[in-house]
Write a protein that holds these residues in place. Sequence first.
Motif, PDB file in Angstrom:
ATOM      1  N   PRO A   1      -9.279  -6.508   7.952  1.00 23.58           N
ATOM      2  CA  PRO A   1      -8.884  -7.970   8.386  1.00 23.58           C
ATOM      3  C   PRO A   1      -9.482  -7.853  10.113  1.00 23.58           C
ATOM      4  O   PRO A   1      -9.364  -7.112  10.973  1.00 23.58           O
ATOM      5  CB  PRO A   1      -7.401  -7.934   8.369  1.00 23.58           C
ATOM      6  N   SER A   2      -9.900  -9.195  10.320  1.00 22.93           N
ATOM      7  CA  SER A   2     -10.344  -9.538  11.937  1.00 22.93           C
ATOM      8  C   SER A   2     -10.048 -10.845  12.165  1.00 22.93           C
ATOM      9  O   SER A   2      -9.944 -11.759  11.395  1.00 22.93           O
ATOM     10  CB  SER A   2     -11.950  -9.338  11.730  1.00 22.93           C
TER      11      SER A   2
ATOM     12  N   ASP B   1      -3.670  -2.907   9.912  1.00 21.78           N
ATOM     13  CA  ASP B   1      -3.441  -3.485  11.398  1.00 21.78           C
ATOM     14  C   ASP B   1      -3.692  -2.362  12.368  1.00 21.78           C
ATOM     15  O   ASP B   1      -2.602  -2.069  12.832  1.00 21.78           O
ATOM     16  CB  ASP B   1      -2.462  -4.474  11.567  1.00 21.78           C
ATOM     17  N   TYR B   2      -4.753  -1.613  12.385  1.00 22.65           N
ATOM     18  CA  TYR B   2      -5.036  -0.410  13.239  1.00 22.65           C
ATOM     19  C   TYR B   2      -4.764  -0.305  14.581  1.00 22.65           C
ATOM     20  O   TYR B   2      -4.678   0.100  15.284  1.00 22.65           O
ATOM     21  CB  TYR B   2      -5.920   0.131  12.560  1.00 22.65           C
TER      22      TYR B   2
ATOM     23  N   LEU C   1       8.936 -13.290   5.461  1.00 16.45           N
ATOM     24  CA  LEU C   1       9.333 -14.089   4.442  1.00 16.45           C
ATOM     25  C   LEU C   1       8.025 -14.882   4.361  1.00 16.45           C
ATOM     26  O   LEU C   1       7.490 -15.222   3.054  1.00 16.45           O
ATOM     27  CB  LEU C   1      10.159 -15.228   4.972  1.00 16.45           C
ATOM     28  N   GLY C   2       7.162 -15.239   5.213  1.00 18.97           N
ATOM     29  CA  GLY C   2       5.773 -15.874   5.123  1.00 18.97           C
ATOM     30  C   GLY C   2       4.983 -14.855   4.258  1.00 18.97           C
ATOM     31  O   GLY C   2       4.164 -15.685   3.518  1.00 18.97           O
ATOM     32  N   LEU C   3       4.785 -13.558   4.492  1.00 16.80           N
ATOM     33  CA  LEU C   3       4.063 -12.772   3.782  1.00 16.80           C
ATOM     34  C   LEU C   3       4.457 -12.787   2.242  1.00 16.80           C
ATOM     35  O   LEU C   3       3.696 -12.800   1.392  1.00 16.80           O
ATOM     36  CB  LEU C   3       3.891 -11.450   4.335  1.00 16.80           C
ATOM     37  N   LYS C   4       5.606 -12.600   1.949  1.00 19.88           N
ATOM     38  CA  LYS C   4       6.245 -12.479   0.694  1.00 19.88           C
ATOM     39  C   LYS C   4       6.257 -13.969  -0.099  1.00 19.88           C
ATOM     40  O   LYS C   4       5.911 -13.889  -1.276  1.00 19.88           O
ATOM     41  CB  LYS C   4       7.508 -12.297   0.723  1.00 19.88           C
TER      42      LYS C   4
ATOM     43  N   CYS D   1      -3.187 -11.804   9.547  1.00 19.30           N
ATOM     44  CA  CYS D   1      -2.764 -12.052   8.124  1.00 19.30           C
ATOM     45  C   CYS D   1      -3.204 -13.071   7.472  1.00 19.30           C
ATOM     46  O   CYS D   1      -3.676 -13.122   6.368  1.00 19.30           O
ATOM     47  CB  CYS D   1      -1.236 -12.115   8.037  1.00 19.30           C
ATOM     48  N   ARG D   2      -3.587 -14.393   8.294  1.00 16.11           N
ATOM     49  CA  ARG D   2      -4.181 -15.325   7.638  1.00 16.11           C
ATOM     50  C   ARG D   2      -5.637 -15.295   7.168  1.00 16.11           C
ATOM     51  O   ARG D   2      -6.118 -15.890   6.335  1.00 16.11           O
ATOM     52  CB  ARG D   2      -3.929 -16.719   8.393  1.00 16.11           C
ATOM     53  N   ARG D   3      -6.051 -14.339   8.052  1.00 21.35           N
ATOM     54  CA  ARG D   3      -7.579 -14.060   7.814  1.00 21.35           C
ATOM     55  C   ARG D   3      -7.837 -12.709   6.886  1.00 21.35           C
ATOM     56  O   ARG D   3      -9.094 -12.275   6.975  1.00 21.35           O
ATOM     57  CB  ARG D   3      -8.262 -14.006   9.085  1.00 21.35           C
TER      58      ARG D   3
END
Length: 271
Positions: A187-188, A220-221, A247-250, A259-261
């Motif tokens: 992810p970036s 997310d290193y 909650l948003g991720l679930k 996370c969106r990308r």
Amino acid sequence: MKFTRVYAEITNICALNCSFCPDRHEKPRVMDLALFEKIMRELKGKSKEIALHVMGDPLLNKNLRAYLDIAAKFSHRVVLTTSGFYFDRHDKKTLFHETILQINISLNSFNKNAEKMTLKEYLEPIFELIEHRSGIFINLRLLNGEKLFNAQIFDAICTRFGVKTDEKNIQIAPKVRLHFDELFCWPSLNAPVSEDSKCYGLNRQIAILSNGKVTPCCFDYEAKVLLGDANYESLSDILRRSSSIALGLKSGAPTEELCRRCTYRLRFKEF
């Protein structure tokens, strides 16, 4: 909240330059033992497994046994993920420590680096580990699409263990298996926004980097989604404050830009 796995990165040092890993710009670090003990204490009874890895190789820690002793003190089961290059740095008492549940070995660390050793020299300590594993699960990881290299691995396994192994037959011995995976994009923030999808982050897993920063997942290193700092806060406070992100991720509607990308979460549409 109880997790399936918590990633506790005891070092971010790997000493290799695999093409499937992202470029890293942070200084080399080793997690302080006192911080690790604090984390293990706070996680007691709250995670099925503790993985001592995010980006670094835990076997590069000379005092790996001290971390394992601490994990055992709080009744944790540990998963080690390694390139397979550093088994000779530890004795059998460490490699077969009572708290170790599973060892994952990324075999493509060999063909994705310019190493002077032969494949036979690389595999020998790994095969010895398999032969003396003492009940530990061993997961040999290979990338799909690496047909020539994978064929060399199959041949070496067949010769050593007398089993027929290919991409369909992945059992080598009891508790020893080959695992195949596809390359993925890390992810970036520079990547385009991906479609909505659910994610295990903050629901089944979290990651704690070697500097104590807490983030939703092991990808997310650099802690771009920084939830808190385990040096100064309790994990329970950090997680409580992060409930809206969880909650948003679930629900499949992540709120954080990284996370969106992320496209890896598209694998979890059905959970």
